[in-house]
Enzyme design. Structure first.
Site, PDB file in Angstrom:
ATOM      1  N   SER A 181      25.110 -15.236 -29.738  1.00  0.00           N
ATOM      2  CA  SER A 181      25.527 -13.896 -30.139  1.00  0.00           C
ATOM      3  C   SER A 181      27.027 -13.712 -30.269  1.00  0.00           C
ATOM      4  O   SER A 181      27.475 -12.866 -31.029  1.00  0.00           O
ATOM      5  CB  SER A 181      24.950 -12.861 -29.177  1.00  0.00           C
ATOM      6  OG  SER A 181      25.222 -13.205 -27.842  1.00  0.00           O
ATOM      7  N   HIS A 209      19.309 -12.770 -32.991  1.00  0.00           N
ATOM      8  CA  HIS A 209      20.208 -12.675 -34.147  1.00  0.00           C
ATOM      9  C   HIS A 209      19.749 -13.506 -35.339  1.00  0.00           C
ATOM     10  O   HIS A 209      20.414 -13.522 -36.369  1.00  0.00           O
ATOM     11  CB  HIS A 209      21.627 -13.103 -33.760  1.00  0.00           C
ATOM     12  CG  HIS A 209      22.221 -12.235 -32.698  1.00  0.00           C
ATOM     13  ND1 HIS A 209      22.860 -11.057 -32.980  1.00  0.00           N
ATOM     14  CD2 HIS A 209      22.238 -12.361 -31.358  1.00  0.00           C
ATOM     15  CE1 HIS A 209      23.269 -10.501 -31.846  1.00  0.00           C
ATOM     16  NE2 HIS A 209      22.902 -11.268 -30.847  1.00  0.00           N
ATOM     17  N   LYS A 241      18.057  -5.282 -34.041  1.00  0.00           N
ATOM     18  CA  LYS A 241      19.145  -5.903 -34.806  1.00  0.00           C
ATOM     19  C   LYS A 241      18.773  -5.885 -36.286  1.00  0.00           C
ATOM     20  O   LYS A 241      18.762  -4.813 -36.875  1.00  0.00           O
ATOM     21  CB  LYS A 241      19.450  -7.256 -34.209  1.00  0.00           C
ATOM     22  CG  LYS A 241      20.118  -6.995 -32.847  1.00  0.00           C
ATOM     23  CD  LYS A 241      20.415  -8.147 -31.978  1.00  0.00           C
ATOM     24  CE  LYS A 241      21.138  -7.608 -30.747  1.00  0.00           C
ATOM     25  NZ  LYS A 241      20.890  -8.356 -29.551  1.00  0.00           N
TER      26      LYS A 241
HETATM   27  C1  LIG Z   1      20.919  -8.062 -28.153  1.00  0.00           C
HETATM   28  C2  LIG Z   1      20.327  -9.226 -27.447  1.00  0.00           C
HETATM   29  C3  LIG Z   1      19.353  -9.064 -26.465  1.00  0.00           C
HETATM   30  C4  LIG Z   1      18.987  -7.705 -25.946  1.00  0.00           C
HETATM   31  O1  LIG Z   1      18.188  -7.025 -26.838  1.00  0.00           O
HETATM   32  P1  LIG Z   1      18.095  -5.437 -26.739  1.00  0.00           P
HETATM   33  O2  LIG Z   1      16.894  -5.105 -27.505  1.00  0.00           O
HETATM   34  O3  LIG Z   1      19.356  -4.923 -27.327  1.00  0.00           O
HETATM   35  O4  LIG Z   1      17.970  -5.109 -25.271  1.00  0.00           O
HETATM   36  C5  LIG Z   1      18.760 -10.182 -25.940  1.00  0.00           C
HETATM   37  N1  LIG Z   1      19.122 -11.410 -26.330  1.00  0.00           N
HETATM   38  C6  LIG Z   1      20.092 -11.613 -27.258  1.00  0.00           C
HETATM   39  C7  LIG Z   1      20.459 -13.005 -27.639  1.00  0.00           C
HETATM   40  C8  LIG Z   1      20.727 -10.528 -27.822  1.00  0.00           C
HETATM   41  O5  LIG Z   1      21.688 -10.716 -28.700  1.00  0.00           O
END
Ligand SMILES: *Cc1c(COP(=O)(O)O)cnc(C)c1O
Length: 409
Positions: A181, A209, A241
């Site tokens: 990320s 992602h 996302k």
């Molecule tokens: C954003 C993210 C999460 C958390 O997801 P949410 O739905 O925002 O709680 C978990 N793992 C990764 C790699 C992320 O980038």
């Protein structure tokens, strides 16, 4: 007010400020990349809305329809009476989309990661993480009470060596982000799969992602790397996302999903995901499948940015070798003054803000000490001219601010 509480917290806050690590929230208005920050017009390069779906009117319409048909709130946990037809349909669709036997919805990605690891591991077991894994994966390991080990980022040989050193009689789970990320690079899923098979360890991939973005059909890092759909035994994806809604899911075998329903406390003891959101996410999946042009446009933006941003290296902003929409620029890679880098990242973000460009400074502990960065993210909602505007601002700001440049010349 409790004086002891206030004093204890105030000291910690002051320390956070001194270290240039104080975090602030900003109020945005409107949706998408053309937004405002604290009432000022901004072009944003910091969201994870990679396909530009969060503000899509079709999703808003489905959300409203879902709320009317199934309710805004689930009303109870999935195991009591909060599991409804919208959830069932989305789970079936996600299973099909990922090529897994089943999928299970969670309220967020953070919770899904807590939920999977704590259900699968216990004391005496080991979770072996890539060093750059998302914080929620580490927290899941802590909740499980399992041993937390890490291998050098993206170093499959180090992963192999460490796996060989663990007691094979205990459970061993290898955990990795699909797309990292804060760096934007990807894990080598084929190599990790092979190693897990060799050591009879389990593999969990968090593709928050990658899903929606990578692969010809947007099915994520696995598809982009040419692996078959059943090859990842435990796949976590998020809905907040690229899919533009909110929530998360785990996909895998029937046995895995049933085990989570029975044993995952973060699944059992929480209110079900909003059924309206589940309904809207079905529309996201339609768009992901039927509008590959969004991914093609995004790929063109990424290629353009990468080509042009290479010149920033001479100004102390180091682009990372990423082919995903996450295009970080690390500050002063040559400088060894860590606090200075943290401050420089903030200064740059602020200078960009003055030019109407919103791009967040990411500092430790989110990234390793000494690697503060501007985390640029691109979205299908950007136009090529937006990326040019970003590049122009980056060059101008870097020329003006890079302190290590002046020192060395
Ligand atoms: C954003 C993210 C999460 C958390 O997801 P949410 O739905 O925002 O709680 C978990 N793992 C990764 C790699 C992320 O980038």
């Amino acid at each position: 007010m409790n004086a002891a509480l206030e004093a204890a917290l105030a000291g910690r806050l002051a320390q956070q400020r001194e270290r240039h690590r104080y975090r602030e929230r900003h109020v945005t208005q409107g949706v998408g990349v053309r937004t405002s920050r604290d009432s000022r017009e901004m072009l944003a390069f910091c969201s994870n809305d990679y396909l530009g779906l969060a503000g899509d009117p079709r999703l808003a319409a489905s959300l409203a329809e879902g709320a009317r048909r199934f309710g805004t709130g689930g009303g109870a946990s999935h195991l009591v009476c909060g599991h409804n037809e919208a959830h069932t349909r989305l789970e079936a669709r996600l299973a099909e989309w990922t090529g897994c036997e089943r999928a299970l919805l969670f309220s967020s990605g953070y919770q899904a990661n807590l939920g999977v690891i704590s259900a699968l591991l216990g004391r005496g077991d080991t979770a072996l993480h890539d060093r750059l894994n998302h914080a929620s994966l580490l927290d899941g390991t802590r909740l499980a009470g399992a041993r937390l080990e890490r291998f050098t980022h993206a170093d499959v040989e180090d992963c192999d060596r460490r796996l060989a050193s663990f007691d094979p009689a205990r459970r061993r789970l290898v955990v990795t982000d699909g797309v990292f990320s804060m760096d934007g690079d990807t894990a080598d899923l084929a190599a990790l799969t092979t190693q897990c098979e060799k050591h009879r360890a389990w593999l969990m991939v968090d593709d928050a992602h990658g899903l929606g973005v990578l692969g010809a059909r947007g099915r994520g890092t696995r598809e982009a790397q040419g692996l078959a759909s059943g090859d990842i035994p435990i796949l976590v994806g998020t809905l907040g996302k690229a899919l533009g809604t909110h929530g998360a899911f785990v996909a895998g075998s029937e046995t895995l999903i049933e085990s989570l329903i029975q044993f995952s406390r973060p699944y059992v003891y929480t209110t079900s995901l909003s059924p309206a959101l589940a309904w809207a996410t079905l529309t996201s999946l339609d768009i992901v499948e039927r509008e590959p042009e969004r991914r093609a446009h995004l790929a063109a933006l990424i290629a353009h940015f990468r080509r042009e941003a290479a010149g920033l290296r001479d100004l102390g902003l180091e682009p990372m070798p990423s082919r995903t929409p996450i295009q970080p620029l690390v500050l002063g890679a040559e400088s060894d003054d860590r606090v200075d880098n943290d401050r420089a990242a903030l200064d740059m973000a602020q200078a960009l803000e003055e030019k109407g460009i919103w791009c967040s400074a990411i500092r430790p502990p989110t990234v390793p000490a000494g690697s503060a960065r501007l985390r640029v993210t691109l979205s299908a909602a950007h136009e090529m001219a937006d990326v040019d505007r970003l590049l122009e601002a980056l060059f101008a700001v870097a020329r003006r601010l890079a302190p290590w440049e002046e020192a060395s010349s």
